[in-house]
Design a protein around this motif. Structure first.
Motif, PDB file in Angstrom:
ATOM      1  N   LEU A 103     -44.392  24.696  12.816  1.00 19.60           N
ATOM      2  CA  LEU A 103     -45.737  24.771  13.368  1.00 19.60           C
ATOM      3  C   LEU A 103     -45.823  25.659  14.596  1.00 19.60           C
ATOM      4  O   LEU A 103     -46.799  25.594  15.327  1.00 19.60           O
ATOM      5  CB  LEU A 103     -46.235  23.358  13.719  1.00 19.60           C
ATOM      6  N   SER A 104     -44.812  26.467  14.868  1.00 19.35           N
ATOM      7  CA  SER A 104     -44.853  27.341  16.032  1.00 19.35           C
ATOM      8  C   SER A 104     -45.912  28.420  15.838  1.00 19.35           C
ATOM      9  O   SER A 104     -46.073  28.962  14.741  1.00 19.35           O
ATOM     10  CB  SER A 104     -43.482  27.996  16.237  1.00 19.35           C
ATOM     11  N   LYS A 105     -46.636  28.756  16.892  1.00 22.37           N
ATOM     12  CA  LYS A 105     -47.736  29.712  16.819  1.00 22.37           C
ATOM     13  C   LYS A 105     -47.224  31.131  16.994  1.00 22.37           C
ATOM     14  O   LYS A 105     -46.292  31.379  17.752  1.00 22.37           O
ATOM     15  CB  LYS A 105     -48.777  29.396  17.895  1.00 22.37           C
ATOM     16  N   SER A 106     -47.854  32.042  16.300  1.00 21.68           N
ATOM     17  CA  SER A 106     -47.533  33.457  16.424  1.00 21.68           C
ATOM     18  C   SER A 106     -48.567  34.129  17.305  1.00 21.68           C
ATOM     19  O   SER A 106     -49.745  33.747  17.296  1.00 21.68           O
ATOM     20  CB  SER A 106     -47.502  34.125  15.045  1.00 21.68           C
ATOM     21  N   THR A 157     -55.550  28.115  14.107  1.00 23.37           N
ATOM     22  CA  THR A 157     -54.806  27.150  14.916  1.00 23.37           C
ATOM     23  C   THR A 157     -53.353  27.552  15.133  1.00 23.37           C
ATOM     24  O   THR A 157     -52.693  26.999  16.017  1.00 23.37           O
ATOM     25  CB  THR A 157     -54.855  25.776  14.242  1.00 23.37           C
ATOM     26  N   ARG A 158     -52.844  28.483  14.328  1.00 23.24           N
ATOM     27  CA  ARG A 158     -51.451  28.912  14.454  1.00 23.24           C
ATOM     28  C   ARG A 158     -51.323  30.294  15.071  1.00 23.24           C
ATOM     29  O   ARG A 158     -50.243  30.883  15.025  1.00 23.24           O
ATOM     30  CB  ARG A 158     -50.782  28.910  13.072  1.00 23.24           C
TER      31      ARG A 158
END
Length: 655
Positions: A103-106, A157-158
Motif C-alpha cells: 500500500l505504499s504511495k507513489s 489514494t495511492r
C-alpha cells in the motif's frame, strides 16, 4: 653584526598567555579631557580577561589503533556484529509489515494532476446522464461516469504529489495530461454511443477540451439528446478550467516563476496565488462563481435553463459551443448583450476578476495589457462599423467573440469585406490576455515582442545606448525576452505548417491560413470552407485530422507538446531496449535449458542401456544353470526388475 633568528618551537606556544590589545584612552587634549576641566570625562579602564583555551587530552581508548593490532580486530568484530543485527532487524521489520509495502504511495506530479481532472470528467458524465434519465444513452453516461470516478478515487489514494518537481517533468506532464484527457474524452464518446467512429469521437473530444468552437454534431436534429449537449459543453468547461490552472500554477513552476503572470509585474500576480493550494482554490471559486453568474444572466433573458447552462459553459471557457447550429443568432438582443459582457470578462482573465471583486482599481488602471486589450476591442469595432452596415451591438459582439477566441456568432461575418476579415485575422492571432482560457499569442507577449523589435531598431541607430524593455514599472530580463521570442517563432511555424497541410488536403489558400490560425488560436470559426458557425461536417476526414494536432498545440502550448513527444519517443526507445534485453535473456535461458536437458537425457539413456545389458546377461545365466521352477521364478523376478527399471527411467526422464 649578524642577526640570529630564534626558532619558534611548538612547545613555546602558550594559548593561555595570549592577551588582546588594551584599549587606551585618546591622547587628544580637548576641553573635556583636560585634567583641570570640571566636566572631564574619565574613561573606564578596560581590564581584559584571560582567554583560557581547553587542553584536549586524548585518552588511551580513543587513540587510533594500529591496523594489525588486537584492538583493531576487536573493533572490526564489534562493527560487523552490530551491522548484522541491524540487517536482521530491517529484515524482520520488512517481513512483519508486508501490507505496508503493498500500500505504499507513489509520487508523480502527472498522475496526481490527471487523477484530479478525471474526477471532474466523471462528475460531468454523471450530471450529463442525470438530466436525460431514463434514456438508455443517459444510463450509459451515468455508468461510465461512476466507473471513472471509482477507478480515479481508487488510484488517487495511492498517489502523492511531490514537493519539488523538475521543469522538464512539468513540461512533459502538461503534454501528457492533455493527450490522455483527449483520449479519455474520445473513449467516453464511443462508450456512450455519441459517435460510432473513433475518428469522429476523437475529433469532437479534441474540439471540446481545447475550447475550440467547431463541431461535427448535427445539433438541430432530433437525434441529439440533452445529455450529449451538456456533455459537449462540459468538455469545454473542464478544458477552460484546466487551461487556466496550468497557465497560472503549472507554467510558473516549470519556468521558475518567470512566466508572464499578472499585468504589470509577476509579483502582483502572487496576490491571487500566494501558493499552489490557495491559488487553486481561488481560481476554482472564481471560475464557478463566474459560471453561475452567466447562467443566471442568460436565464433572466428568457433562455431555457439547459440552454442557458450550455451557453454559459461556452462563454466562461471561451469554448463557443451553442445548443443550435446557427450559434446565438436565434436569440434576442438581451442574450447577445449578456454574451458580449461575458466574453469580454472571460478574455480578460482571472486577475481582472480578482481585482474587481477585491475593489482594487489601481492595478487595473496601471495594467498595460488591459489597456491594449480594450484598445484592440475599440479599434476592431471602429473598423467594422466604418466598413460595414452592421450596428454597434453586432460589431461589439463580433469583436468580443474574436478577441477572446470564444467563437460565438450572431451573423455571418465571413461575407464582410476583406479589410474586416484581415483585421479579424490579426486580432485572432494576437488573442486574449494572460490568465484567461482564450488562445492566441496573448497580448502581453505581442507587446513585449514589439518592444523588443523597437529596441533593436534603436540600437541600430545608437549602439551604445541602453534601452530596456519595460513591463509596467519593471524592466524585463533577457531570458524572458528570449523565451517570448522562441514561443512566437514556434507558434508562427506551427501555423505555417498547418496551413500547408490544410492546403494539401484541398482547402483554398485563404481557407487554409484562416483555418490554421483559428485552430491554433482555439477560435474555431474561420473564413472559407469552415464558416462563421464552426460546422466542419462537410470537411474531409483528412482535413479534420489535420485540425486535431493544431488545436492541441494551441491549447497545450508548443513547448509542453514537444516535451511530451520527446518523452514518448524516449519511453518507446527504452521499451525497445528492454524488449531486446528480455528477448536475448530468454534466448540464453532456453539455450542453457536445452543443453541441460540434452546432457541429462544422455546420462539417463546411458544408465538405462547399462541396466538393460546387465539384466540380459543375468537372464541368460539363469536359463542355462537353473531348473524349470527356478527358471520360472527367475523369469518372474527379472520381469519385475525390468518393469521397475523402466518405471524408474520414465520417472527420471519426466523429472
Amino acid at each position: 653584526m649578524r642577526r640570529v633568528s630564534r626558532k619558534v618551537t611548538p612547545n613555546r606556544i602558550r594559548p593561555n598567555r595570549i592577551r588582546p590589545n588594551r584599549i587606551r584612552p585618546s591622547r587628544v587634549r580637548s576641553s573635556r579631557t583636560r585634567p583641570d576641566h570640571p566636566d572631564r570625562i574619565r574613561p573606564k579602564q578596560f581590564r581584559p580577561q584571560k582567554i583560557r583555551l581547553p587542553r584536549i587530552r586524548f585518552s588511551r581508548s580513543l587513540r587510533a589503533p594500529s591496523p594489525g593490532s588486537r584492538a583493531e580486530r576487536q573493533r572490526l568484530r564489534r562493527s560487523r556484529t552490530q551491522l548484522s543485527r541491524h540487517e536482521d532487524l530491517l529484515q524482520f521489520e520488512h517481513e512483519a509489515h508486508p501490507l505496508e509495502q503493498k500500500l505504499s504511495k507513489s509520487s508523480s506530479w502527472t498522475l496526481s494532476v490527471l487523477a484530479d481532472i478525471c474526477v471532474l470528467v466523471g462528475l460531468a458524465a454523471i450530471l450529463s446522464g442525470a438530466i436525460g434519465l431514463p434514456d438508455l444513452q443517459a444510463l450509459r453516461f451515468v455508468a461510465v461516469g461512476f466507473a471513472i470516478l471509482f477507478l480515479t478515487l481508487l488510484v488517487r489514494t495511492r498517489i502523492t504529489r511531490p514537493a519539488h518537481v523538475q521543469p522538464g517533468q512539468v513540461f512533459a506532464g502538461i503534454g501528457t495530461v492533455w493527450v490522455l484527457l483527449w483520449l479519455l474524452g474520445g473513449a467516453i464518446n464511443l462508450l456512450t454511443g455519441t459517435f460510432s467512429r473513433p475518428a469522429d469521437a476523437l475529433f469532437e473530444s479534441a474540439a471540446g477540451f481545447t475550447t475550440t468552437a467547431v463541431t461535427i454534431l448535427d445539433i438541430d436534429s432530433d437525434t441529439i439528446s440533452n445529455s450529449v449537449l451538456l456533455w459537449r459543453a462540459s468538455n469545454s468547461w473542464i478544458g477552460g478550467l484546466v487551461g487556466i490552472a496550468i497557465a497560472v500554477l503549472a507554467m510558473p513552476l516549470a519556468l521558475r516563476k518567470e512566466a508572464l503572470l499578472g499585468f504589470t509585474s509577476a509579483q502582483q500576480g502572487y496576490d491571487l496565488v500566494p501558493n499552489s493550494s490557495v491559488g487553486l482554490r481561488r481560481i476554482i471559486a472564481l471560475y464557478v462563481g463566474f459560471t453561475m453568474a452567466c447562467i443566471v444572466g442568460y436565464a433572466l433573458t428568457g433562455v431555457d435553463l439547459l440552454e442557458a447552462t450550455v451557453i454559459a459553459f461556452g462563454t466562461v471557457s471561451t469554448g463557443g459551443f451553442a445548443p443550435h447550429a446557427d450559434s446565438l443568432s436565434g436569440y434576442g438582443m438581451a442574450t447577445s448583450i449578456v454574451a458580449t459582457a461575458g466574453m469580454l470578462a472571460a478574455g480578460s482573465g482571472v486577475f481582472v476578476l480578482w481585482w474587481l471583486i477585491k475593489g482594487r482599481l489601481q492595478p487595473l488602471m496601471r495594467s498595460q495589457e488591459l489597456h491594449a486589450y480594450l484598445f484592440l476591442v475599440a479599434a476592431t469595432v471602429a473598423v467594422i462599423a466604418a466598413t460595414t452596415d452592421v450596428g454597434p451591438r453586432e460589431a461589439l459582439f463580433t469583436a468580443a467573440s474574436v478577441i477572446s477566441t470564444t467563437g460565438f456568432a450572431i451573423l455571418d461575418w465571413t461575407a464582410w469585406p476583406e479589410v474586416d476579415t484581415d483585421v479579424l485575422i490579426v486580432v485572432v492571432a494576437v488573442g486574449a490576455m494572460l490568465g484567461s482560457a482564450g488562445g492566441g499569442v496573448r497580448i502581453m507577449r505581442a507587446r513585449l515582442l514589439f518592444g523588443y523589435a523597437a529596441r533593436e531598431l534603436r540600437l541600430q541607430l545608437s549602439p551604445n545606448s541602453v534601452v530596456p524593455v519595460r513591463r509596467g514599472d519593471t524592466a524585463v530580463n533577457e531570458r524572458t525576452l528570449e523565451r517570448v521570442g522562441s514561443y512566437v517563432v514556434s507558434h508562427v511555424a506551427v501555423v505555417f505548417v498547418g496551413a500547408l497541410l490544410l492546403g494539401i488536403t484541398g482547402l483554398s489558400v485563404s481557407g487554409s491560413f484562416w483555418g490554421s490560425i483559428s485552430a491554433v488560436s482555439t477560435l474555431g470559426p474561420a473564413a472559407g470552407e469552415i464558416g462563421a458557425f464552426g460546422q466542419v461536417d462537410e470537411l474531409s476526414r483528412v482535413s479534420r485530422w489535420v485540425l486535431v494536432p493544431l488545436m492541441l498545440a494551441g491549447r497545450v502550448a508548443i513547448l509542453p507538446l514537444l516535451a511530451f513527444i520527446m518523452f514518448a519517443l524516449h519511453g518507446q526507445r527504452m521499451a525497445l531496449r528492454r524488449t531486446r534485453l528480455v528477448g536475448w535473456q530468454a534466448i540464453d535461458h532456453f539455450d542453457l535449458l536445452y543443453r541441460f536437458r540434452k546432457s541429462r537425457l544422455a546420462k539417463l539413456f546411458n544408465r538405462a542401456s547399462a541396466n538393460d545389458i546387465a539384466s540380459t546377461i543375468n537372464n541368460k545365466d539363469a536359463n542355462n544353470n537353473g531348473d524349470n521352477n527356478d527358471d520360472n521364478n527367475n523369469d518372474d523376478n527379472n520381469d519385475d526388475d525390468v518393469s521397475s527399471a523402466t518405471a524408474q527411467l520414465d520417472w527420471k526422464s519426466h523429472r
